[in-house]
Design an enzyme around this catalytic site. Structure first.
Site, PDB file in Angstrom:
ATOM      1  N   LYS A 181       0.839  -1.207   0.000  1.00 30.67           N
ATOM      2  CA  LYS A 181       0.000   0.000   0.000  1.00 30.67           C
ATOM      3  C   LYS A 181       0.876   1.260   0.000  1.00 30.67           C
ATOM      4  O   LYS A 181       0.604   2.213  -0.731  1.00 30.67           O
ATOM      5  CB  LYS A 181      -0.939  -0.017   1.216  1.00 30.67           C
ATOM      6  CG  LYS A 181      -2.074  -1.025   1.055  1.00 30.67           C
ATOM      7  CD  LYS A 181      -2.849  -1.277   2.339  1.00 30.67           C
ATOM      8  CE  LYS A 181      -3.831  -2.434   2.131  1.00 30.67           C
ATOM      9  NZ  LYS A 181      -4.489  -2.898   3.354  1.00 30.67           N
ATOM     10  N   GLN A 238      -4.867  -1.693   9.488  1.00 33.34           N
ATOM     11  CA  GLN A 238      -4.629  -2.999   8.877  1.00 33.34           C
ATOM     12  C   GLN A 238      -5.191  -4.107   9.768  1.00 33.34           C
ATOM     13  O   GLN A 238      -4.877  -4.172  10.957  1.00 33.34           O
ATOM     14  CB  GLN A 238      -3.117  -3.195   8.647  1.00 33.34           C
ATOM     15  CG  GLN A 238      -2.768  -4.449   7.885  1.00 33.34           C
ATOM     16  CD  GLN A 238      -3.332  -4.444   6.458  1.00 33.34           C
ATOM     17  OE1 GLN A 238      -3.271  -3.446   5.745  1.00 33.34           O
ATOM     18  NE2 GLN A 238      -3.917  -5.562   6.047  1.00 33.34           N
ATOM     19  N   ASP A 293     -10.907   2.967   3.840  1.00 35.63           N
ATOM     20  CA  ASP A 293     -11.322   1.587   3.594  1.00 35.63           C
ATOM     21  C   ASP A 293     -12.836   1.470   3.440  1.00 35.63           C
ATOM     22  O   ASP A 293     -13.333   0.430   3.008  1.00 35.63           O
ATOM     23  CB  ASP A 293     -10.865   0.688   4.755  1.00 35.63           C
ATOM     24  CG  ASP A 293      -9.664  -0.172   4.382  1.00 35.63           C
ATOM     25  OD1 ASP A 293      -9.502  -0.460   3.181  1.00 35.63           O
ATOM     26  OD2 ASP A 293      -8.921  -0.547   5.294  1.00 35.63           O
TER      27      ASP A 293
END
Ligand code: NDP
Length: 281
Positions: free
Chosen positions: A50, A94, A117
């Site tokens: 990422k 995460q 997200d």
């Protein structure tokens, strides 16, 4: 018949190119921060990828690393700091988090307009109300892959394996918006094969290596493999790719299918976060 391969890598590359161009036109540098708690090896690789993608497109990026034994309070504090950081427009945590940390409390703490997200209850709720401003990155990428086949989606029977809020349920919602008729399967579903066999679009998001076999797939179906499973030293999906490609019309590989699209969609979502924050000024 051999399926056409849906090349997630090249579709994602094109999206990253568009994001990079957009960044050049912006007056503010978009910023994405990742909160990483603990030492899960797979998480470390995902975070590295990422950050690499952020650098490639010209984003500011940073990783907040916290110890495996971090307390809920410490993780919440890291999120709050990023909520208030003007350089950071998107925040992701995460997953998975260590056992002592309540995932939902952490996701709830991210400001909805910094939730790159798209996992927060507000953004998921908006999507269920057909407002797609911040859609979870993996489902967003999956829809792009399905649309890349240029097949008519309205009226198609889509079968989703997996009902997690951030993957299975979200994909089901988005395909419903595309006027598919949607069936969601899970670990208690009876006679799975008789259901998958009727799918024009089959999305496997389970986490069981090669569980979808040739016999479970309707000839000509679009098959999207979300699963990432480490088997010895290789990554395999939930679909038995070599067998299923003999019957499917379109199929995504693992790796090189959904994975790169998740990252590309995350970059797009960060741009949306930036725009939302700009609009609020
Ligand atoms: P979860 O573990 O949260 O959900 C798995 C789902 O699969 C559950 O709903 C479970 O049902 C269902 N399931 C389990 N066994 C069966 C079965 N035999 N038949 C049908 N359904 C079953 O996983 P996620 O949704 O987070 O992720 C799914 C997979 O996708 C994982 O392999 C993950 O690594 C991968 N992934 C990949 C991403 C990418 O970028 N490529 C991003 C996110 C995830 P029940 O609810 O009844 O337990």
């Amino acid at each position: 018949m051999t399926a056409s391969i849906i090349d997630g890598r090249s579709i994602a590359k094109e999206i990253r190119k568009q994001v990079k161009q957009r960044v050049k036109e912006l007056q503010t540098q978009p910023g994405l921060a990742v909160v990483l708690v603990g030492v899960d090896p797979a998480s470390k690789i995902y975070v590295k990828n990422k950050i690499k993608a952020c650098e490639e497109v010209g984003f500011h990026s940073e990783v907040r690393r916290l110890d495996e034994n971090a307390t809920l309070g410490e993780v919440l504090e890291a999120v709050q700091e990023l909520n208030h950081d003007p350089k950071v427009h998107g925040i992701i945590v995460q997953l998975p988090l260590p056992k002592q940390i309540d995932k939902n409390l952490i996701i709830d703490a991210i400001l909805p307009y910094k939730d790159a997200d798209g996992f927060s209850p507000i953004n998921l709720g908006s999507m269920f109300a057909d407002d797609n401003r911040l859609v979870p990155a993996t489902p967003k990428g999956i829809i792009t892959l399905i649309k890349s086949t240029n097949q008519e989606l309205a009226g198609k029977h889509a079968v989703i394996l997996g009902r997690s809020p951030h993957v299975g349920k979200a994909v089901a919602t988005l395909l419903l918006q595309e006027n598919c008729t949607v069936t969601i399967c899970h670990s208690k579903t009876a006679q799975l094969e008789s259901i998958t066999k009727r799918a024009d679009i089959l999305v496997a998001a389970v986490g069981k290596p090669k569980m979808i076999t040739e016999e479970m797939v309707k000839p000509g179906a679009i098959v999207i493999d979300v699963g990432i499973n480490q088997v010895y030293d290789t990554l395999v999906g939930d679909v038995d790719f070599e067998e299923v490609k003999k019957v499917a019309g379109f199929i995504t590989p693992v790796p090189g299918g959904v994975g790169p699209m998740t990252i590309a969609s995350l970059l797009e979502n960060t741009l949306i976060c930036l725009a939302l924050q700009r609009d609020m000024k």
